[in-house]
Design an enzyme around this catalytic site. Sequence first.
Site, PDB file in Angstrom:
ATOM      1  N   SER A 112       3.212 -92.688 -20.872  1.00  0.00           N
ATOM      2  CA  SER A 112       1.684 -92.453 -21.329  1.00  0.00           C
ATOM      3  C   SER A 112       1.595 -91.198 -21.449  1.00  0.00           C
ATOM      4  O   SER A 112       2.488 -90.525 -22.618  1.00  0.00           O
ATOM      5  CB  SER A 112       0.583 -92.694 -20.012  1.00  0.00           C
ATOM      6  N   ASP A 303       0.064-104.723 -23.794  1.00  0.00           N
ATOM      7  CA  ASP A 303      -0.370-103.435 -23.737  1.00  0.00           C
ATOM      8  C   ASP A 303      -1.560-103.221 -24.381  1.00  0.00           C
ATOM      9  O   ASP A 303      -2.094-103.852 -25.090  1.00  0.00           O
ATOM     10  CB  ASP A 303       0.721-102.422 -24.525  1.00  0.00           C
ATOM     11  N   HIS A 335       0.119-101.875 -19.756  1.00  0.00           N
ATOM     12  CA  HIS A 335       0.517-100.288 -20.080  1.00  0.00           C
ATOM     13  C   HIS A 335       1.569 -99.782 -18.929  1.00  0.00           C
ATOM     14  O   HIS A 335       2.431 -99.099 -19.344  1.00  0.00           O
ATOM     15  CB  HIS A 335      -0.777 -99.588 -19.880  1.00  0.00           C
TER      16      HIS A 335
END
Length: 361
Positions: A112, A303, A335
Amino acid sequence: MLSILPTTPTPTGSNTTEPPPTTVILHGYGAGLGFFSLNLNALSSWVSKRGMPVYLLDWIGMGRSSRPTFKVTAKHTDTRQRVEQAETFFLDALEEWRTTMGIQKMTLIGHSLGGYLCTAYALKYPQNVSRLVLLSPAGVNAGPDTSVPEDELQRSRTNPDPADVNKEPQVAGKADVDAVKKEQRERASQHEQQPKQKETLTRRLFIHAWEAGYSPFGVLRAGGPWAPMLVGRYSSRRFADLDPQHTRDLHHYLLQISLARGSGEYALSHILAPMAHARLPLEYRVNKLPKNLPVTFVYGGHDWMDPEGGNRSVKRLREAGNMASKLVIIPGAGHHVYLDNPDGVDKLLLKEMDSATRGSR
């Protein structure tokens, strides 16, 4: 920092011009190295077999790392300077750690926001990076896109099908990317069914707070005895499909790192615009990476982060002469790919680490 060290390190042979790259794994926003707990067994086995270390780090100002005061002096209207100063807060700390550890080159694995920062580090210190593995990276897309950031708070994953878990992660094609985007559009349409007035007011308040630099963790710290309940509303949904004890452990871990002194969290609004779009998108910057630096973009099959920016980035890398870059979809994962399908991520990471090692010989 968590160090996984071999008991019998692999010696550097006379035919090797430099030692193999060291694997360094970095978390995303609001998380910590403990989020990779389901991957530690596989990483430890790899270290034992290969005789090379692996380090998991907390970014400065996050996790269990030190919490210095975060400050950006650039004018609010000077986007480039704001982003550069926010990135420097993290990148120079990582470079100082690398120098202190005596590491020459690193294979950087980031999730991320960690993926975004690993890429920014490679742009600033390209001579120190041998490979990038970006797990559902933030800040790639120029936007607008089909990302559904609301899902991080509102949606629990479902366990991947056994058939998905047993699949080897494969390089994704257009059909794979389109399948993820189709699901994102369907989920976005569900959010749009909320009462329009309420949605507009909530969005306006959110954007105002974001641009003003407020941190959601400030709400937790001000919550006093209510903080565990607020964290629990997230952790009980997002990690509901894990082993119950592991869910509880992650809840307590997340609570403790969230209540620590505010620091690196304040960088987010300088790096990302509201709705998780980068102020200086990586898809417009990756072509400046070295041509011989392999870059792997990784997204979950479910995701909420739009993979199209990663797909465009791979195209731009190849147009710039970097033919070793690719995009991979992890079946059954959201995610947090390393928690949602740890076996699939383990297979991918170990393959990437082995490739980095062979490439250094």
